[in-house]
Design a protein around this motif. Sequence first.
Motif, PDB file in Angstrom:
ATOM      1  N   ARG A 461      20.015 -63.010  42.941  1.00 41.48           N
ATOM      2  CA  ARG A 461      20.299 -61.592  42.702  1.00 41.48           C
ATOM      3  C   ARG A 461      20.103 -60.775  43.969  1.00 41.48           C
ATOM      4  N   LEU A 462      19.045 -61.066  44.697  1.00 38.14           N
ATOM      5  CA  LEU A 462      18.789 -60.359  45.945  1.00 38.14           C
ATOM      6  C   LEU A 462      19.893 -60.645  46.959  1.00 38.14           C
ATOM      7  N   GLN A 465      23.013 -58.599  46.487  1.00 41.94           N
ATOM      8  CA  GLN A 465      22.887 -57.245  47.042  1.00 41.94           C
ATOM      9  C   GLN A 465      22.970 -57.258  48.564  1.00 41.94           C
ATOM     10  N   ASP A 513      16.369 -54.734  30.643  1.00 43.27           N
ATOM     11  CA  ASP A 513      16.248 -55.831  31.605  1.00 43.27           C
ATOM     12  C   ASP A 513      16.843 -57.103  31.016  1.00 43.27           C
ATOM     13  N   THR A 520       6.488 -57.413  42.665  1.00 41.44           N
ATOM     14  CA  THR A 520       6.457 -56.853  44.012  1.00 41.44           C
ATOM     15  C   THR A 520       6.240 -57.973  45.018  1.00 41.44           C
ATOM     16  N   PHE A 544      10.820 -55.446  43.885  1.00 41.38           N
ATOM     17  CA  PHE A 544      12.033 -56.238  44.102  1.00 41.38           C
ATOM     18  C   PHE A 544      13.266 -55.356  44.252  1.00 41.38           C
ATOM     19  N   ASP A 545      13.401 -54.339  43.400  1.00 40.82           N
ATOM     20  CA  ASP A 545      14.581 -53.488  43.431  1.00 40.82           C
ATOM     21  C   ASP A 545      14.650 -52.593  44.663  1.00 40.82           C
ATOM     22  N   ARG A 546      13.567 -52.553  45.456  1.00 39.67           N
ATOM     23  CA  ARG A 546      13.539 -51.738  46.671  1.00 39.67           C
ATOM     24  C   ARG A 546      13.779 -52.550  47.937  1.00 39.67           C
ATOM     25  N   ASP A 549      17.146 -51.830  49.946  1.00 34.01           N
ATOM     26  CA  ASP A 549      17.130 -50.476  50.502  1.00 34.01           C
ATOM     27  C   ASP A 549      16.120 -50.356  51.642  1.00 34.01           C
TER      28      ASP A 549
END
Length: 600
Positions: A461-462, A465, A513, A520, A544-546, A549
């Motif tokens: 998933r990462l 992105q 989800d 983290t 993870f979602d940060r 960015d």
Amino acid sequence: MSAKDQPSKVEEVKEASNYLRGFVAEEAFNGLPNYSEEAYNILKFHGSYQQDDRDVRVERKKAGLDKAYSMMIRSRIPGGKITAEQYLEHDRLAMELGNRTLRITTRQSFQLHGVLKNDLPTVIRRINEVLLSTLAACGDVERNVLSCPAPIRDDIRDRMQADADLFASHFAPRTNSYWELWLDGEKIDNPLLPQPRPTLIPTPADTEVEPIYGRHYLPRKFKTAFSLPFDNCTDVYANDLGFLAVIEAGQLVGYNVLVGGGLGTTPSNKNTFPHLGKDLCFVTREGVLEIGEAVIKAYRDLGNRADRKRARIKYLVADLGIDAFRSKVEEYLGHPTEPPRPNPVTGVDDHMGWHEQGDGKLFLGIPIENGRVRDVGALRLATALRTLFQTYKMPARLTCQQSILLCDLDPAWRDEINQLLADHGVARVETISTVRRWAMACPAMPTCGLAVTESERVLPRLLDQLEQRLAELGLADEVFTVRMTGCPNGCARPYNADIGLVGRSAGKAKPGDEGPVAGTYTLFLGGSLVGHRLASLYKDYVPFDRLVDELTPIFARFKTDRQPNETFGDFCDRLGVERLAAIVAEAEANGSANGTARTS
């Protein structure tokens, strides 16, 4: 003896095991689904870890049920060399007695997951029947010995592989307990099982059964790698002991010996840290076993046996200093060592794609995401590899990047093989992104008992992105390593990667989800593609979602301000973490949603 110097409980268990017989022998066939803690500590030496399915742990506890125990079994495969039948037997075991997946590790071996305790003897015996072994794949001994897997027919690689094979054989445990327990006392004609052979450096701590390891074996695990200066594909600096080939006038004349590498750490213990191997000396090929014995015996006798968190050889080297450690090694040798020769590491190759072997045959490197071989959806990787090995019966080699090389291929087969892979949805290296090609993760959840959050199940998933963001920045072809682990033990070697992601805390599910919930991570930046530099801790507890960015403004600045031929890791190391953090803060203050706006 002070309390802090008292041997740990594991040391007591090793001594009481009578050379790895005890505890396991009493519990292997008792009908229970799991081993006791004492037996588990000895079972590791036989190549297996006890695990449980953490996805169902809470629900089972609420229902008054015990954990869903299973065993992970790891094969010892020096240099990653396997025959077609050895691959196919592991595949059959995964399908019949495992969780229907096969995993290639970062140390050129196979892991089978989801094996029930009662099936463990069957699995170990069948692995031995195809002339591989699980002995010393885990435990406080020399683990699987690494060597460049590329089957390129030249004297340098052939001789280095021969040296690695000899080293692996010499430092295998010599106790008979393995075949007494698992092979009905029968010595299968297996070259990977202990063979009678003399030690080179007799010492007082030697025993008749284990002249190298003694009654207590080593203080902790020990990992060795052989590598080439122009191709550090085995990540030699990350190993307890490394042999870096010295090539003069086109000949392999010997090795620079590195000692003290190791990447695991405990964040709550400031006395633990990742550490890269230090130059110890130069040896000729004839001196490889002797220097290996001297280093291992010095570690055996001087290593920390009270605190397993500080028991790896890296702490002995760091505490003494490399010069003092060298003096200790020379005491065991009985003579001075020769200084290391100028021999910098300059490159790395993952060996993916089609290549000539130099003997008229070809080899094909097939990238395997996170080393997991399985059939899922349109990707039928397990079926594809099974069909290839059944059809062409070629040997293969496993890589430290968790992928596989199919060897000795007739050039006439090339189009057929390409078509078979395409028919099964298997991505060839030409069709995957550069960032995905150089990324890897440890298994983590749900099987690893040490994981604090996800790794293998969320890295794809990462990467999805990252692929999009790098394409927007025009950096899609940039080569750098992304390595993720679910805990600080660092099994996927994040601490010397360009980008290292280390699990810090578990995530909490939110409405909507889907799939595994990541937590983290500690974000490390500034390692190197060739593995010769540690990354620096950039930021802790990053959700993870940060992550993407957080990285995007740094990628943007890298694109505009990099120096000629500077890699992403070199750029991050040159700027330092404080400057990198300022770049990200400035991008956020300027309202740049994805960091692509130029910050100055």
